[in-house]
Design a protein around this motif. Structure first.
Motif, PDB file in Angstrom:
ATOM      1  N   ASP A 118      -2.398  21.313   0.132  1.00 14.05           N
ATOM      2  CA  ASP A 118      -1.412  20.381  -0.402  1.00 14.05           C
ATOM      3  C   ASP A 118      -1.929  18.958  -0.311  1.00 14.05           C
ATOM      4  N   GLY A 119      -1.820  18.214  -1.392  1.00 13.98           N
ATOM      5  CA  GLY A 119      -2.223  16.817  -1.404  1.00 13.98           C
ATOM      6  C   GLY A 119      -1.191  15.976  -2.113  1.00 13.98           C
ATOM      7  N   GLU A 120      -1.244  14.663  -1.883  1.00 11.00           N
ATOM      8  CA  GLU A 120      -0.298  13.754  -2.527  1.00 11.00           C
ATOM      9  C   GLU A 120      -0.970  12.427  -2.799  1.00 11.00           C
ATOM     10  N   GLY A 121      -0.370  11.656  -3.705  1.00 19.98           N
ATOM     11  CA  GLY A 121      -0.916  10.355  -4.041  1.00 19.98           C
ATOM     12  C   GLY A 121      -2.356  10.433  -4.500  1.00 19.98           C
ATOM     13  N   PRO A 122      -3.240   9.635  -3.883  1.00 21.20           N
ATOM     14  CA  PRO A 122      -4.639   9.633  -4.304  1.00 21.20           C
ATOM     15  C   PRO A 122      -5.416  10.866  -3.856  1.00 21.20           C
ATOM     16  N   LEU A 123      -4.800  11.735  -3.054  1.00 21.28           N
ATOM     17  CA  LEU A 123      -5.513  12.853  -2.442  1.00 21.28           C
ATOM     18  C   LEU A 123      -5.063  14.169  -3.075  1.00 21.28           C
ATOM     19  N   ALA A 124      -5.931  14.772  -3.842  1.00 21.42           N
ATOM     20  CA  ALA A 124      -5.652  16.072  -4.441  1.00 21.42           C
ATOM     21  C   ALA A 124      -6.686  17.071  -3.940  1.00 21.42           C
ATOM     22  N   LEU A 125      -6.222  18.279  -3.589  1.00 21.62           N
ATOM     23  CA  LEU A 125      -7.098  19.337  -3.095  1.00 21.62           C
ATOM     24  C   LEU A 125      -7.155  20.465  -4.114  1.00 21.62           C
ATOM     25  N   ARG A 126      -8.348  20.973  -4.369  1.00 16.38           N
ATOM     26  CA  ARG A 126      -8.533  22.073  -5.309  1.00 16.38           C
ATOM     27  C   ARG A 126      -9.402  23.153  -4.667  1.00 16.38           C
ATOM     28  N   GLY A 180       0.812  -1.205   0.000  1.00 14.25           N
ATOM     29  CA  GLY A 180       0.000   0.000   0.000  1.00 14.25           C
ATOM     30  C   GLY A 180       0.847   1.258   0.000  1.00 14.25           C
ATOM     31  N   ILE A 181       0.183   2.385   0.080  1.00 14.54           N
ATOM     32  CA  ILE A 181       0.852   3.675   0.055  1.00 14.54           C
ATOM     33  C   ILE A 181       0.423   4.514   1.239  1.00 14.54           C
ATOM     34  N   ARG A 182       1.239   5.499   1.569  1.00 11.60           N
ATOM     35  CA  ARG A 182       0.888   6.539   2.526  1.00 11.60           C
ATOM     36  C   ARG A 182       0.707   7.837   1.761  1.00 11.60           C
ATOM     37  N   ALA A 183      -0.332   8.557   2.072  1.00  7.97           N
ATOM     38  CA  ALA A 183      -0.564   9.846   1.426  1.00  7.97           C
ATOM     39  C   ALA A 183      -1.318  10.745   2.391  1.00  7.97           C
ATOM     40  N   THR A 184      -0.970  12.031   2.385  1.00  5.26           N
ATOM     41  CA  THR A 184      -1.605  12.998   3.280  1.00  5.26           C
ATOM     42  C   THR A 184      -2.010  14.229   2.492  1.00  5.26           C
ATOM     43  N   ALA A 185      -3.192  14.732   2.755  1.00  8.02           N
ATOM     44  CA  ALA A 185      -3.658  16.012   2.207  1.00  8.02           C
ATOM     45  C   ALA A 185      -3.858  16.970   3.372  1.00  8.02           C
ATOM     46  N   ARG A 186      -3.384  18.205   3.213  1.00  6.67           N
ATOM     47  CA  ARG A 186      -3.475  19.197   4.287  1.00  6.67           C
ATOM     48  C   ARG A 186      -4.080  20.487   3.745  1.00  6.67           C
ATOM     49  N   VAL A 187      -4.975  21.058   4.541  1.00  4.31           N
ATOM     50  CA  VAL A 187      -5.522  22.368   4.219  1.00  4.31           C
ATOM     51  C   VAL A 187      -5.631  23.179   5.504  1.00  4.31           C
ATOM     52  N   GLU A 188      -5.167  24.427   5.443  1.00  6.31           N
ATOM     53  CA  GLU A 188      -5.311  25.359   6.553  1.00  6.31           C
ATOM     54  C   GLU A 188      -5.983  26.618   6.041  1.00  6.31           C
ATOM     55  N   ALA A 189      -6.946  27.099   6.804  1.00  9.11           N
ATOM     56  CA  ALA A 189      -7.684  28.303   6.446  1.00  9.11           C
ATOM     57  C   ALA A 189      -7.450  29.378   7.500  1.00  9.11           C
ATOM     58  N   ARG A 190      -7.188  30.605   7.051  1.00  6.55           N
ATOM     59  CA  ARG A 190      -6.988  31.736   7.952  1.00  6.55           C
ATOM     60  C   ARG A 190      -7.763  32.941   7.438  1.00  6.55           C
ATOM     61  N   ALA A 191      -8.263  33.758   8.370  1.00  5.12           N
ATOM     62  CA  ALA A 191      -8.913  35.013   7.980  1.00  5.12           C
ATOM     63  C   ALA A 191      -7.894  35.880   7.251  1.00  5.12           C
ATOM     64  N   ASP A 192      -8.317  36.485   6.136  1.00  3.02           N
ATOM     65  CA  ASP A 192      -7.370  37.263   5.331  1.00  3.02           C
ATOM     66  C   ASP A 192      -7.318  38.744   5.712  1.00  3.02           C
ATOM     67  N   GLY A 193      -8.092  39.135   6.718  1.00  2.00           N
ATOM     68  CA  GLY A 193      -8.093  40.532   7.141  1.00  2.00           C
ATOM     69  C   GLY A 193      -8.953  41.439   6.296  1.00  2.00           C
ATOM     70  N   ARG A 194      -9.589  40.905   5.268  1.00  2.00           N
ATOM     71  CA  ARG A 194     -10.460  41.702   4.384  1.00  2.00           C
ATOM     72  C   ARG A 194     -11.885  41.137   4.342  1.00  2.00           C
ATOM     73  N   GLY A 195     -12.204  40.323   5.340  1.00  3.97           N
ATOM     74  CA  GLY A 195     -13.535  39.731   5.382  1.00  3.97           C
ATOM     75  C   GLY A 195     -13.643  38.391   4.681  1.00  3.97           C
TER      76      GLY A 195
END
Length: 256
Positions: free
Chosen positions: A32-40, A9-24
């Motif tokens: 970021d994603g890898e292997g079978p996990l892609a983030l758009r 098998g494989i190891r794969a991790t997808a990460r997403v962080e959200a922050r307020a941009d200061g403009r509402g």
């Protein structure tokens, strides 16, 4: 990138962080994603950033270990969905596949985790663990749906654990195991009663501390249950995933 997992098998991790941009709005400094996990990132509306999880290849297969990590920091609003259902498939390895979801929501932030259903394909073996850590002033909407087998086939082995904690205090810790080798009674009248699909909707809101919906049945297939804190859970079982989705969508329309 495909990383071997102990030779099977494989190891794969997808990460997403959200922050307020200061403009509402909400910025995504990590996507970021890898292997079978892609983030758009998809079209956002208002202050909410929208992200879609896209399956870049088949999986999870036997022996795979996939992880999704999502964090909404103070003031951010994040909505995560998926482009299609996730298929738990048998692989060359007989090892159990693992799919871990780790969600963190900070004070003043809001996160919606609303993927499409997970389908347990015949001869597959998957363990799913979803853990959500929610701060005292955070909001969370979390939906999980599982379908036992494709049309006309028996399911694989599926074990699903869901843990939600608020300010370090457990709100929910439940586990369901279905399919070949699962503890007896999973398809009996006290659990799925012959149904082939199950789903949960968890809603955590600070205002539920003072005005929380009361427990009640939701038609033939579902029930709303208050949790031990400012949160509620809707649980649904049905003959197919489409009916589970309809029930959960209707419940969410009333809670939303």
């Amino acid at each position: 990138m495909r990383t071997p997992c102990g030779g099977a098998g494989i190891r794969a991790t997808a990460r997403v962080e959200a922050r307020a941009d200061g403009r509402g709005g909400t910025a995504l400094p990590v996507l970021d994603g890898e292997g079978p996990l892609a983030l758009r990132r998809t079209r956002s509306t208002g202050a909410t950033a929208r992200v879609t999880l896209v399956g870049a290849m088949s999986g999870p297969l036997g022996g795979d270990h996939l992880t999704v990590e999502a964090a909404a920091h103070e003031g951010a609003r994040l909505h995560i969905g998926s482009a299609a259902a996730t298929m738990a498939l048998p692989g060359q390895s007989e090892a159990t596949a693992r799919y871990d979801v780790r969600i963190t929501v900070a004070d003043g932030a809001e996160l919606h985790w609303l993927p499409e259903q997970l389908i347990s394909v015949r001869d597959s073996d998957l363990r799913v663990t979803t853990r959500a850590e929610v701060s005292e002033g955070a909001r969370l909407v979390l939906r999980e749906e599982q379908a036992l087998g494709r049309t006309g086939e028996p399911p694989g082995r599926l074990t699903s654990r869901l843990v939600v904690r608020r300010a370090g205090v457990p709100l929910l810790d439940q586990e369901l195991s279905c399919g070949p080798g699962a503890p007896g009674g999973w398809d009996g009248p006290a659990v799925l009663s012959g149904c082939r699909a199950v789903g949960q909707l968890i809603v955590v809101r600070p205002e539920f501390a003072h005005d929380k919906p009361q427990p009640k049945p939701l038609g033939e297939w579902a029930a709303l249950t208050p949790l031990a804190g400012p949160a509620v859970m809707v649980t649904a079982v049905a003959p197919d995933a489409l009916q589970v989705r309809r029930v959960l969508d209707e419940a969410w329309s009333h809670l939303g």
